[in-house]
Design a protein around this motif. Structure first.
Motif, PDB file in Angstrom:
ATOM      1  N   GLY A   1      -6.624   3.586  -1.168  1.00  0.00           N
ATOM      2  CA  GLY A   1      -5.430   4.678  -1.375  1.00  0.00           C
ATOM      3  C   GLY A   1      -4.204   3.920  -1.547  1.00  0.00           C
ATOM      4  O   GLY A   1      -4.013   2.567  -1.332  1.00  0.00           O
ATOM      5  N   ALA A   2      -3.293   4.649  -1.445  1.00  0.00           N
ATOM      6  CA  ALA A   2      -1.877   4.080  -1.696  1.00  0.00           C
ATOM      7  C   ALA A   2      -1.440   3.712  -0.250  1.00  0.00           C
ATOM      8  O   ALA A   2      -1.321   4.413   0.855  1.00  0.00           O
ATOM      9  CB  ALA A   2      -1.070   5.293  -2.148  1.00  0.00           C
ATOM     10  N   THR A   3      -1.000   2.516  -0.109  1.00  0.00           N
ATOM     11  CA  THR A   3      -0.646   1.867   1.367  1.00  0.00           C
ATOM     12  C   THR A   3       0.810   1.472   1.282  1.00  0.00           C
ATOM     13  O   THR A   3       1.299   0.918   2.214  1.00  0.00           O
ATOM     14  CB  THR A   3      -1.542   0.994   1.653  1.00  0.00           C
ATOM     15  N   SER A   4       1.697   1.726   0.193  1.00  0.00           N
ATOM     16  CA  SER A   4       2.982   0.757   0.318  1.00  0.00           C
ATOM     17  C   SER A   4       4.216   1.769   1.009  1.00  0.00           C
ATOM     18  O   SER A   4       4.648   1.186   1.733  1.00  0.00           O
ATOM     19  CB  SER A   4       3.345   0.684  -1.151  1.00  0.00           C
ATOM     20  N   VAL A   5       4.126   3.024   0.390  1.00  0.00           N
ATOM     21  CA  VAL A   5       5.467   3.605   1.109  1.00  0.00           C
ATOM     22  C   VAL A   5       4.922   4.880   1.885  1.00  0.00           C
ATOM     23  O   VAL A   5       4.193   5.744   1.049  1.00  0.00           O
ATOM     24  CB  VAL A   5       6.301   4.151   0.064  1.00  0.00           C
ATOM     25  N   VAL A   6       5.191   5.191   3.241  1.00  0.00           N
ATOM     26  CA  VAL A   6       5.263   6.269   3.953  1.00  0.00           C
ATOM     27  C   VAL A   6       6.374   6.992   4.131  1.00  0.00           C
ATOM     28  O   VAL A   6       7.168   6.525   4.730  1.00  0.00           O
ATOM     29  CB  VAL A   6       4.386   5.840   5.224  1.00  0.00           C
ATOM     30  N   ASP A   7       6.441   8.338   3.865  1.00  0.00           N
ATOM     31  CA  ASP A   7       7.281   9.220   4.334  1.00  0.00           C
ATOM     32  C   ASP A   7       7.330   9.583   5.531  1.00  0.00           C
ATOM     33  O   ASP A   7       6.458  10.525   6.135  1.00  0.00           O
ATOM     34  CB  ASP A   7       7.302  10.509   3.319  1.00  0.00           C
ATOM     35  N   ALA A   8       7.997   8.690   6.541  1.00  0.00           N
ATOM     36  CA  ALA A   8       7.681   8.807   8.195  1.00  0.00           C
ATOM     37  C   ALA A   8       8.105  10.344   8.594  1.00  0.00           C
ATOM     38  O   ALA A   8       7.215  10.547   9.491  1.00  0.00           O
ATOM     39  CB  ALA A   8       8.758   7.892   8.948  1.00  0.00           C
ATOM     40  N   THR A   9       9.105  10.948   8.225  1.00  0.00           N
ATOM     41  CA  THR A   9       9.756  12.239   8.489  1.00  0.00           C
ATOM     42  C   THR A   9       8.682  13.161   8.027  1.00  0.00           C
ATOM     43  O   THR A   9       8.352  14.230   8.970  1.00  0.00           O
ATOM     44  CB  THR A   9      11.111  12.450   7.835  1.00  0.00           C
TER      45      THR A   9
ATOM     46  N   ALA B   1       1.451  -0.149   6.618  1.00  0.00           N
ATOM     47  CA  ALA B   1       1.429   0.423   5.117  1.00  0.00           C
ATOM     48  C   ALA B   1       2.298  -0.800   4.424  1.00  0.00           C
ATOM     49  O   ALA B   1       1.719  -1.369   3.397  1.00  0.00           O
ATOM     50  CB  ALA B   1       2.030   1.745   4.747  1.00  0.00           C
ATOM     51  N   ALA B   2       3.391  -1.167   4.855  1.00  0.00           N
ATOM     52  CA  ALA B   2       4.266  -2.190   4.172  1.00  0.00           C
ATOM     53  C   ALA B   2       3.331  -3.359   4.410  1.00  0.00           C
ATOM     54  O   ALA B   2       3.476  -4.266   3.341  1.00  0.00           O
ATOM     55  CB  ALA B   2       5.501  -2.232   4.902  1.00  0.00           C
ATOM     56  N   LEU B   3       2.646  -3.661   5.414  1.00  0.00           N
ATOM     57  CA  LEU B   3       2.017  -5.082   5.466  1.00  0.00           C
ATOM     58  C   LEU B   3       0.962  -4.993   4.877  1.00  0.00           C
ATOM     59  O   LEU B   3       0.718  -6.252   4.169  1.00  0.00           O
ATOM     60  CB  LEU B   3       1.800  -5.433   7.107  1.00  0.00           C
ATOM     61  N   LEU B   4       0.214  -4.195   4.651  1.00  0.00           N
ATOM     62  CA  LEU B   4      -0.870  -4.040   3.775  1.00  0.00           C
ATOM     63  C   LEU B   4      -0.636  -4.080   2.254  1.00  0.00           C
ATOM     64  O   LEU B   4      -1.435  -4.659   1.501  1.00  0.00           O
ATOM     65  CB  LEU B   4      -1.506  -2.652   3.874  1.00  0.00           C
ATOM     66  N   ALA B   5       0.525  -3.930   1.944  1.00  0.00           N
ATOM     67  CA  ALA B   5       0.993  -3.931   0.419  1.00  0.00           C
ATOM     68  C   ALA B   5       1.658  -5.151   0.203  1.00  0.00           C
ATOM     69  O   ALA B   5       1.608  -5.638  -1.141  1.00  0.00           O
ATOM     70  CB  ALA B   5       2.194  -2.670   0.212  1.00  0.00           C
ATOM     71  N   GLY B   6       1.956  -5.961   1.175  1.00  0.00           N
ATOM     72  CA  GLY B   6       2.424  -7.409   0.813  1.00  0.00           C
ATOM     73  C   GLY B   6       1.507  -8.531   0.990  1.00  0.00           C
ATOM     74  O   GLY B   6       0.340  -8.431   1.164  1.00  0.00           O
ATOM     75  N   ALA B   7       1.969  -9.847   0.708  1.00  0.00           N
ATOM     76  CA  ALA B   7       1.067 -10.867   1.061  1.00  0.00           C
ATOM     77  C   ALA B   7       0.544 -11.059   2.637  1.00  0.00           C
ATOM     78  O   ALA B   7       1.344 -10.320   3.535  1.00  0.00           O
ATOM     79  CB  ALA B   7       1.929 -12.105   0.807  1.00  0.00           C
ATOM     80  N   PRO B   8      -0.467 -11.527   2.594  1.00  0.00           N
ATOM     81  CA  PRO B   8      -1.048 -11.473   4.070  1.00  0.00           C
ATOM     82  C   PRO B   8      -0.070 -12.269   5.012  1.00  0.00           C
ATOM     83  O   PRO B   8       0.314 -13.435   4.509  1.00  0.00           O
ATOM     84  CB  PRO B   8      -2.339 -12.181   3.580  1.00  0.00           C
ATOM     85  N   PRO B   9       0.167 -11.781   6.142  1.00  0.00           N
ATOM     86  CA  PRO B   9       0.896 -12.527   7.284  1.00  0.00           C
ATOM     87  C   PRO B   9       0.047 -13.423   7.555  1.00  0.00           C
ATOM     88  O   PRO B   9      -0.997 -13.615   7.527  1.00  0.00           O
ATOM     89  CB  PRO B   9       1.080 -11.202   8.292  1.00  0.00           C
TER      90      PRO B   9
END
Ligand code: ZN
Length: 449
Positions: A9-17, A206-214
């Motif tokens: 699924g989509a993991t980049s942007v979450v609407d927190a509100t 979600a932001a971490l999953l969408a980026g390069a591995p930490p």
């Protein structure tokens, strides 16, 4: 035992509100369908691995309690009108109330009613997890409006063998050293306390999953307070020595300045990362010492574990009027404050992820940087920051100074020092010193075989 499934699924942007708005109506407690429903919604954004641990299971010094679920609850007056109604707000019921169906006078009812006389419009949040009782919470104004008579009291709940539920989201890193982010998910309709922490954690994961591995593997734990972290600790003992840093999150959506609560030692890497990130954020903040009250940092920092887990908040838990009341509602948190909190958390953990100690591999005299294409002579006395950073990293990479120490001593930014360390590592001039494992319970087990 808890390896993550392939991310979906989509993991980049979450609407927190929007996430908080969806989670708000759910009646959560330390066990039950509300926790599962919450994890299921988090699972729409992230690959959550859910664990169920049966009631009666011993965990550390505790036992997983019976599972509590509730369908309806009310107090009705003689005409049958519901004067207190669980359907209007799940805060109206004391969490873990046993089932009741009875008729009684107002005086008989009174010991079971909880109000906040100082805030006559607000409904308090109360729990009774570990002794069998029941109760209702209502506003003082509601109570004052009750006319004596015979009331019908009904709590349609079950307290029965079931399980405790928690969820984990793992962001695989380049090493098996871990950073733990822990948010409690046991409060019913309260926004700042519990849901803001959940939303901030989900956004970051979600932001971490969408980026390069930490560098580190990040583990997000969504668990009921106290008993949930105790259960997780019991079942993850082998993982604990690899935890380099951690945070518990709550109260991150309100208008208060940031509060960072230090670890037990007060001098763990996470403490220094939080101080640096908050100082550079430009937001007002306070740093406070550890004290053994609050959320799951109490379990992580207990003497047997002493895990380096601090706590990030805005309003300090227990220290503002709206805390644990119906005033901690959707209007008490804002998208702006949540976004600020996500940014601050991201920066704290970004530094924690990259903080490490290097060892100079050519420590006898200065290595010849020019031969390696690393030293570009600058005219006059103006030595570029990049050159200065190189000299500082080489000078202090003696095994005793971390990159944060070097940034501090040199007056250069952590980012500059860290990038320089990376460059020097690529040129085989420094290497990372393996972090020593946390000595979990070493002293304690000698005393308590
Ligand atoms: Zn709370």
């Amino acid at each position: 035992m808890n390896d993550p499934p392939a991310a979906t699924g989509a993991t980049s942007v979450v609407d927190a509100t929007a996430l908080i708005e969806r989670l708000y109506p759910i009646c959560r407690s330390i066990t039950g369908e509300g926790v599962r429903a919450t994890l299921s919604i988090i699972g729409e954004h992230l690959p959550v691995v859910v664990s169920e641990v049966a009631s009666g299971t011993p965990v550390l010094d505790w036992v997983v309690p019976p599972e509590w679920n509730i369908r309806d609850a009310y107090i009705a007056d003689a005409s049958g009108r519901r004067v207190v109604d669980f359907n209007a707000s799940n805060l109206h019921i004391v969490s873990y109330s046993v089932p009741v169906h009875a008729r009684m006078t107002l005086d008989q009812l009174r010991p079971h009613l909880h109000t906040l006389p100082d805030h006559p419009d607000w409904v308090p949040y109360r729990t009774s997890y570990y002794d069998e009782s029941w109760g209702f919470c209502l506003s003082q104004n509601q109570l004052d409006a009750l006319v004596d008579g015979i009331f019908e009291v009904r709590i349609d709940s079950t307290l029965a063998p079931g399980s405790l539920t928690y969820g984990e989201v793992v962001v695989p890193g380049r090493s098996d050293r871990e950073i733990l982010v822990s948010a409690h998910i046991c409060h019913p309709s309260l926004c700042d306390d519990n849901l803001s922490g959940v939303a901030v954690a989900v956004s970051l994961a979600a932001a971490l999953l969408a980026g390069a591995p930490p560098r580190h593997t990040f583990r997000f734990l969504f668990a009921p307070g106290t008993i949930g972290s105790i259960t997780w600790l019991e079942r993850n003992r082998e993982r604990l020595p690899r935890i380099d840093a951690g945070l518990t999150l709550t109260c991150l959506g309100d208008d208060h300045r940031f509060t960072y609560k230090r670890t037990h030692s007060g001098d763990d890497a996470i403490d220094r990362c939080a101080a640096v990130a908050l100082a550079e954020s430009g937001y007002p903040y306070q740093l406070i010492d550890y004290f053994p009250y609050g959320y799951d940092e109490r379990q992580y920092n207990s003497p047997g574990f002493r895990l380096p887990v601090g706590s990030l908040m805005r309003g300090r838990h227990g220290a503002f009027d709206e805390y644990h009341t119906s005033a901690d509602d959707l209007g008490f948190v804002s998208a702006e404050r949540i976004a600020e909190s996500v940014a601050v958390l991201q920066r704290v953990l970004d530094i924690a992820d990259r903080e490490r100690t290097m060892l100079n591999l050519v420590p006898f005299g200065e290595p010849q940087l020019g031969r390696r294409g690393l030293y570009r002579a600058v005219g006059g006395t103006d030595i570029a920051d990049a050159q200065m950073a190189m000299l500082w990293v080489l000078h202090l990479s003696d095994g005793d100074h971390s990159l944060l120490d070097i940034a501090d001593r040199s007056g250069l930014s952590f980012d500059s020092i860290e990038a320089t360390a990376e460059l020097l590592e690529q040129n085989a001039l420094v290497r990372q010193v393996e972090p020593s494992p946390n000595t979990i319970g070493a002293a304690i087990e000698e005393e308590h075989p």
